[in-house]
Scaffold this active site. Structure first.
Site, short mmCIF file in Angstrom:
data_model
loop_
_atom_site.label_atom_id
_atom_site.label_comp_id
_atom_site.label_asym_id
_atom_site.label_seq_id
_atom_site.Cartn_x
_atom_site.Cartn_y
_atom_site.Cartn_z
N THR A 1 0.86 -1.19 0.00
CA THR A 1 0.00 0.00 0.00
C THR A 1 0.89 1.24 0.00
OG1 THR A 1 -0.14 -0.05 2.42
CG2 THR A 1 -1.91 -1.13 1.19
N PRO A 2 1.47 1.56 -1.15
CA PRO A 2 2.52 2.59 -1.20
C PRO A 2 2.05 4.03 -0.99
CG PRO A 2 2.02 1.77 -3.40
CD PRO A 2 1.28 0.90 -2.45
N LYS A 3 0.75 4.24 -0.84
CA LYS A 3 0.27 5.61 -0.64
C LYS A 3 -0.44 5.77 0.70
CE LYS A 3 0.11 6.79 -5.53
NZ LYS A 3 -0.67 7.35 -6.66
N ASN A 4 0.09 5.09 1.68
CA ASN A 4 -0.47 5.14 3.03
C ASN A 4 0.32 6.14 3.88
OD1 ASN A 4 -0.35 4.18 6.00
ND2 ASN A 4 -2.19 3.19 5.22
N ASP B 1 5.65 3.54 -9.10
CA ASP B 1 4.87 4.74 -9.44
C ASP B 1 5.80 5.93 -9.27
OD1 ASP B 1 3.21 6.90 -9.72
OD2 ASP B 1 1.87 6.39 -8.08
#
Length: 311
Positions: free
Chosen positions: A107-110, A141
């Site tokens: 979950t790279p955008k947490n 990303d």
């Protein structure tokens, strides 16, 4: 045992948790929209609230936070309590870094996970592998704001600027429309050498090399504008000539024309009637041909140009 496992046992059925009275979520007497939590979620968080109220600093509480986070990675209270447990239990921070790395990759955008990582790295006092880790995430990303923010913190905190300009150059050459990489280049320059005369000459040349490759790439034009804003527009006569040459070569780009409008307006305000007429001409082209989606804006700019008096 992970909450995702088929063999997972609810906390209320675990003998080692018999001494804890679970605390149910209090939604008030008349909840408007009651959330239909899964049984595992409700059970886990009932026990989390219990250990939180008791301020229990134990290995079982630490393990409980892992499952609570897997059920809701955005719960900042769980993350905060976990950090308290790290201190109290003297948990191996390198192991904690592995834990949060796995979460970020999934979950790279947490927000909360990235903040936790920063705290852990700060407590470790060393940035080993952090630049490589952010590169791994950016490979997934290239415009991940959280990865860039963490990378900038690492660069500042541990003074790791030496190879960063080459890093962003590689990214830009791979994808010249990567506006995040352009932003990082500006950040690195402003944080290291600053915008000295020599640096400005170098960066203008750099930006223009990409403008020529892709005249409709807004990222390069925005970077160029940021560089020339460090001085007066009139301080870049060769840049003006280079852009006018592109016009003569029939390069069609709204960003090229917009940049020249700014240059010509600046010269008009310093008395150049020829530049004023050119600015009006370019505004007209932008309004009616090249950038019609912003025709009202260019109409406004043209009306402003009409107020300039040249001697």
């Amino acid at each position: 045992m992970s909450v995702d496992s088929d063999e997972y046992v609810l906390y209320r059925d675990r003998s080692e948790w018999e001494d804890i009275e679970p605390v149910a979520q209090d939604d008030g007497p008349h909840p408007v929209v009651q959330i239909a939590y899964s049984e595992r979620f409700q059970d886990c968080y009932d026990y989390f609230r219990a250990v939180l109220q008791k301020n229990e600093m134990s290995q079982r509480a630490y393990a409980l936070t892992s499952n609570a986070l897997l059920l809701n990675l955005a719960n900042y209270t769980v993350w905060h309590f976990r950090r308290l447990l790290l201190d109290a239990l003297k948990i191996d921070l390198n192991e904690e870094l592995i834990f949060v790395s796995n979460i970020i990759v999934d979950t790279p955008k947490n927000y909360q996970a990235w903040h936790h990582r920063q705290v852990v790295v700060s407590r470790l006092g060393k940035p080993d592998g952090e630049l490589a880790f952010t590169r791994k995430v950016l490979d997934m990303d290239a415009k991940n704001y959280h990865a860039w923010q963490h990378r900038q913190w690492i660069l500042r905190q541990f003074d790791l600027w030496e190879k960063e300009l080459q890093f962003v150059d590689d990214l830009i050459r791979y994808d010249l429309r990567n506006n995040s990489a352009w932003n990082q280049r500006y950040y690195v320059v402003s944080s290291t050498t600053g915008f000295t005369d020599d640096v400005i000459v170098r960066e203008v040349k750099y930006a223009m090399s990409f403008v020529h490759r892709a005249p409709n790439n807004e990222s390069a034009w925005n970077y160029l504008q940021g560089i020339v804003n460090q001085r007066e527009l009139r301080d870049f006569p060769t840049l003006k000539s280079e852009c006018l040459k592109m016009i003569d070569e029939h390069v069609c780009s709204p960003f090229l024309l917009a940049f020249l409008v700014d240059v010509m307006e600046d010269e008009a305000q310093n008395g150049s009637a020829d530049s004023l007429e050119k600015a009006k001409e370019f505004c007209g082209q932008l309004e009616t041909q090249t950038d019609t989606i912003r025709c009202n804006y260019w109409r406004y700019r043209l009306s402003h140009l009409e107020t300039i008096q040249c001697s």
